[in-house]
Design an enzyme around this catalytic site. Structure first.
Site, PDB file in Angstrom:
ATOM      1  N   ASP A  23     -20.648 -31.891  37.436  1.00 10.51           N
ATOM      2  CA  ASP A  23     -20.162 -33.105  38.097  1.00 10.51           C
ATOM      3  C   ASP A  23     -18.797 -32.880  38.757  1.00 10.51           C
ATOM      4  O   ASP A  23     -18.211 -31.795  38.665  1.00 10.51           O
ATOM      5  CB  ASP A  23     -20.098 -34.227  37.037  1.00 10.51           C
ATOM      6  CG  ASP A  23     -20.477 -35.580  37.595  1.00 10.51           C
ATOM      7  OD1 ASP A  23     -20.407 -35.777  38.813  1.00 10.51           O
ATOM      8  OD2 ASP A  23     -20.810 -36.472  36.779  1.00 10.51           O
ATOM      9  N   ASP A  79     -24.427 -42.509  42.924  1.00  9.63           N
ATOM     10  CA  ASP A  79     -25.452 -42.731  41.904  1.00  9.63           C
ATOM     11  C   ASP A  79     -26.507 -43.747  42.336  1.00  9.63           C
ATOM     12  O   ASP A  79     -26.222 -44.721  43.032  1.00  9.63           O
ATOM     13  CB  ASP A  79     -24.801 -43.230  40.604  1.00  9.63           C
ATOM     14  CG  ASP A  79     -23.982 -42.139  39.934  1.00  9.63           C
ATOM     15  OD1 ASP A  79     -23.872 -41.033  40.500  1.00  9.63           O
ATOM     16  OD2 ASP A  79     -23.457 -42.408  38.837  1.00  9.63           O
TER      17      ASP A  79
HETATM   18  C1  GLA Z   1     -21.509 -39.346  37.631  1.00 12.51           C
HETATM   19  C2  GLA Z   1     -22.848 -38.737  38.023  1.00 12.51           C
HETATM   20  C3  GLA Z   1     -23.935 -39.399  37.200  1.00 12.51           C
HETATM   21  C4  GLA Z   1     -23.678 -39.194  35.720  1.00 12.51           C
HETATM   22  C5  GLA Z   1     -22.291 -39.732  35.344  1.00 12.51           C
HETATM   23  C6  GLA Z   1     -21.901 -39.359  33.924  1.00 12.51           C
HETATM   24  O1  GLA Z   1     -21.441 -40.674  37.990  1.00 12.51           O
HETATM   25  O2  GLA Z   1     -23.087 -38.918  39.388  1.00 12.51           O
HETATM   26  O3  GLA Z   1     -25.223 -38.886  37.558  1.00 12.51           O
HETATM   27  O4  GLA Z   1     -23.769 -37.823  35.423  1.00 12.51           O
HETATM   28  O5  GLA Z   1     -21.298 -39.221  36.227  1.00 12.51           O
HETATM   29  O6  GLA Z   1     -20.654 -39.850  33.575  1.00 12.51           O
END
Ligand code: GLA
Length: 402
Positions: free
Chosen positions: A148, A203
């Site tokens: 990430d 997301d």
């Molecule tokens: C980000 C990523 C998500 C998830 C969260 C976890 O938002 O894009 O897919 O992994 O972090 O905290």
């Protein structure tokens, strides 16, 4: 002495540029499950074991799903030497035992970290500990890393993801590397030799067409994410996939919306990473996630994403080139009412805008199959007439007539 030799080896590999991405781990889009969409930080070893059990029992494993991926919030602390440990309350048997369990089911294991100082959930990030973390993952038997991009300050994305790629390579255990920087730094332009897939957007959220406002960031419904894929298909292919995020099938949308979502991710040759509670699925959810014919479209060895051919009044027509001269065609109804399809194949010459595929229906006839209904239809010499319900799809597989 041993440490010195391995340090020298790391240095030599880095200097000679020998470190690379592991080959042949994602010749077709990766398939699996990830804990985040449903469980967020509420994870523990039982949740993960249950998901592994359910992946086998539901028929998902037989349908091609392979990876069980723990997302954020599995972390404990780093020890005095800087090595990361699992949260002992959530994972009392230890991460190694959990990985062994997942492997014993014939599945592969994925884990999550972050290129910055902390993960998005505030856990320890890998910044400055990349090689140590890669060694730890290799010791545990990890097969997949989602990496990430929170708390990265002024870090350079390409350099940061390259560092982790090299660390994984030098730790020696093949790991599928899933880049997750939300498309902020156009990874499709530089990540082909670094990762096996890269997120293209922020997301996903389990709704058809909404923006969910979280203050300083938003998450996005299925159609929003779909629209953000425009222009990216030319960058993807076997071994390196655009990732429009994990699926929300079974997380509260209607059955037709779930079906349309799964269909479009399949058409996009997207990684099929389920994000629902596998141990509590309806028959309908299982039927969508394990639809063999749709999965075959997703997993087609050509590895070419669909393109949007036409859009009219909320009804979109998408074409996906398949191997052996076949095609998948989807009519996607985004509208709130049903739409009629009337498609006279013979009037259409289809040209792939990015790759060298084309079809002229005026001089080639195809047999047709309705993928979701598992039903043979008339061939392309006749005008197709059908009704597509609201927020649903009609998908056909076209094979050259023998
Ligand atoms: C980000 C990523 C998500 C998830 C969260 C976890 O938002 O894009 O897919 O992994 O972090 O905290």
């Amino acid at each position: 002495m041993k440490i010195k030799i391995s340090l020298l080896l790391c240095l030599a590999l880095s200097l000679t540029g020998l470190a690379q991405k592991f080959d042949n781990l994602a010749e077709t889009p990766p398939m699996g499950w990830n804990s985040w969409n449903k469980f967020a930080c509420n994870i523990n070893e039982q949740v993960i074991r249950d998901a592994a059990d359910a992946m086998v029992e539901s028929g998902m494993k037989d349908a091609g799903y392979e990876y069980i991926v723990i997302d954020d919030c599995w972390h404990g602390q780093r020890d005095e030497n800087g090595f990361i440990h699992e949260d002992k309350e959530k994972f009392p048997s230890g991460m190694k035992a959990l990985v062994d369990y997942v492997h014993s089911k014939g599945l592969k294991f994925g884990i999550y970290s972050d290129a910055g100082t902390e993960t998005c959930g505030g856990e320890p990030g890998s910044r400055g500990h990349e090689y140590q973390d890669a060694i730890t993952y290799a010791k545990w038997g990890v097969d997949y890393l989602k990496y990430d991009w929170c708390n990265t300050g002024t870090q350079n994305a390409e350099a940061s993801y390259t560092t982790m790629r090299n660390a994984l390579y030098e730790a020696g255990r093949p790991v599928l590397f899933a880049i997750c920087e939300w498309g902020d730094n156009q990874p499709w332009e530089w990540a082909q030799d670094i990762g096996h897939m890269w997120r293209t957007t922020g997301d996903i959220y389990p709704c058809w067409d909404c923006e969910e406002d979280h203050g300083d960031w938003s998450s996005w419904g299925v159609l929003r994410i779909l629209d953000m894929q425009e222009g990216l298909r030319k960058y993807a292919g076997p071994g390196h996939w655009n990732d429009p995020d994990m699926m929300e099938v079974g997380n509260g949308m209607s059955q037709s919306e779930d079906r349309a979502h799964f269909t479009m991710w399949s058409m996009l040759a997207a990684p099929l990473i389920a994000g629902n509670d596998l141990s509590d699925m309806s028959e309908e959810t299982i039927a969508i996630l394990t639809n063999e014919k749709m999965i075959a479209i997703n997993q087609d060895s050509l590895g070419v994403q669909a393109f949007k051919y036409n859009s009219e009044d909320g009804l979109e027509t998408w074409f996906k080139p398949l191997s052996n001269g076949e095609w998948a065609v989807t009519f996607l109804n985004r509208a709130d009412e049903a739409r009629d399809v009337e498609f006279n194949w013979k009037e259409h010459q289809i040209e792939d805008p990015d790759f060298d595929y084309s079809v002229d229906f005026s001089n080639t006839t195809f047999e047709m199959e309705n993928v979701w209904k598992d039903q043979k239809l008339q061939n392309t010499n006749r005008t197709l007439k059908a009704k597509v319900p609201s927020h649903d799809v009609l998908t056909l597989r076209l094979s050259p007539k023998k």
